[in-house]
Design a protein around this motif. Structure first.
Motif, PDB file in Angstrom:
ATOM      1  N   MET A 130     111.098  71.180  34.506  1.00 55.85           N
ATOM      2  CA  MET A 130     111.414  70.928  35.915  1.00 55.85           C
ATOM      3  C   MET A 130     110.276  71.407  36.810  1.00 55.85           C
ATOM      4  O   MET A 130     109.914  70.725  37.767  1.00 55.85           O
ATOM      5  N   LYS A 131     109.703  72.581  36.496  1.00 55.42           N
ATOM      6  CA  LYS A 131     108.583  73.078  37.290  1.00 55.42           C
ATOM      7  C   LYS A 131     107.375  72.164  37.148  1.00 55.42           C
ATOM      8  O   LYS A 131     106.685  71.867  38.120  1.00 55.42           O
ATOM      9  N   LEU A 132     107.119  71.699  35.933  1.00 49.70           N
ATOM     10  CA  LEU A 132     105.998  70.801  35.684  1.00 49.70           C
ATOM     11  C   LEU A 132     106.198  69.478  36.418  1.00 49.70           C
ATOM     12  O   LEU A 132     105.268  68.936  37.018  1.00 49.70           O
ATOM     13  N   ASP A 133     107.414  68.969  36.398  1.00 51.12           N
ATOM     14  CA  ASP A 133     107.711  67.724  37.087  1.00 51.12           C
ATOM     15  C   ASP A 133     107.547  67.891  38.599  1.00 51.12           C
ATOM     16  O   ASP A 133     107.046  66.989  39.281  1.00 51.12           O
ATOM     17  N   GLY A 134     107.920  69.034  39.124  1.00 47.35           N
ATOM     18  CA  GLY A 134     107.742  69.299  40.551  1.00 47.35           C
ATOM     19  C   GLY A 134     106.276  69.342  40.933  1.00 47.35           C
ATOM     20  O   GLY A 134     105.877  68.833  41.985  1.00 47.35           O
ATOM     21  N   PHE A 135     105.452  69.949  40.089  1.00 44.86           N
ATOM     22  CA  PHE A 135     104.019  70.004  40.381  1.00 44.86           C
ATOM     23  C   PHE A 135     103.392  68.618  40.270  1.00 44.86           C
ATOM     24  O   PHE A 135     102.528  68.252  41.074  1.00 44.86           O
ATOM     25  N   ASN A 136     103.837  67.825  39.291  1.00 43.64           N
ATOM     26  CA  ASN A 136     103.341  66.450  39.178  1.00 43.64           C
ATOM     27  C   ASN A 136     103.702  65.640  40.422  1.00 43.64           C
ATOM     28  O   ASN A 136     102.923  64.803  40.875  1.00 43.64           O
ATOM     29  N   ASN A 137     104.866  65.902  40.982  1.00 42.61           N
ATOM     30  CA  ASN A 137     105.263  65.218  42.205  1.00 42.61           C
ATOM     31  C   ASN A 137     104.336  65.605  43.358  1.00 42.61           C
ATOM     32  O   ASN A 137     103.962  64.764  44.172  1.00 42.61           O
ATOM     33  N   LYS A 138     103.944  66.891  43.431  1.00 42.31           N
ATOM     34  CA  LYS A 138     103.010  67.326  44.466  1.00 42.31           C
ATOM     35  C   LYS A 138     101.666  66.632  44.313  1.00 42.31           C
ATOM     36  O   LYS A 138     101.021  66.292  45.305  1.00 42.31           O
ATOM     37  N   ILE A 139     101.234  66.398  43.077  1.00 43.96           N
ATOM     38  CA  ILE A 139      99.974  65.689  42.852  1.00 43.96           C
ATOM     39  C   ILE A 139     100.096  64.239  43.317  1.00 43.96           C
ATOM     40  O   ILE A 139      99.177  63.693  43.932  1.00 43.96           O
ATOM     41  N   LYS A 140     101.235  63.607  43.071  1.00 42.55           N
ATOM     42  CA  LYS A 140     101.440  62.236  43.530  1.00 42.55           C
ATOM     43  C   LYS A 140     101.391  62.155  45.052  1.00 42.55           C
ATOM     44  O   LYS A 140     100.810  61.229  45.618  1.00 42.55           O
TER      45      LYS A 140
END
Length: 57
Positions: free
Chosen positions: A12-22
């Motif tokens: 979930m944390k990794l997915d949240g950071f990937n969303n910030k990159i998007k």
């Protein structure tokens, strides 16, 4: 069972950071300077920026 929840939390944390990159990619769209994009990603990777505290001083 606890291992499953800890792995889920990491994902979930990794997915949240990937969303910030998007979101950052959308912000820098059209800029010629790639260094700005990578600097923005480095800035977002600072823990205090990723999850600011909402405490009132």
């Amino acid at each position: 069972m606890a291992e499953m929840f800890s792995a889920l939390f990491v994902w979930m944390k990794l997915d949240g950071f990937n969303n910030k990159i998007k979101v950052a990619k959308r912000i820098v769209y059209g800029y010629r300077d790639d260094d700005f994009f990578f600097t923005l990603i480095r800035y977002l990777s600072i823990p205090s920026v990723r999850s600011p505290s909402h405490k009132k001083s």
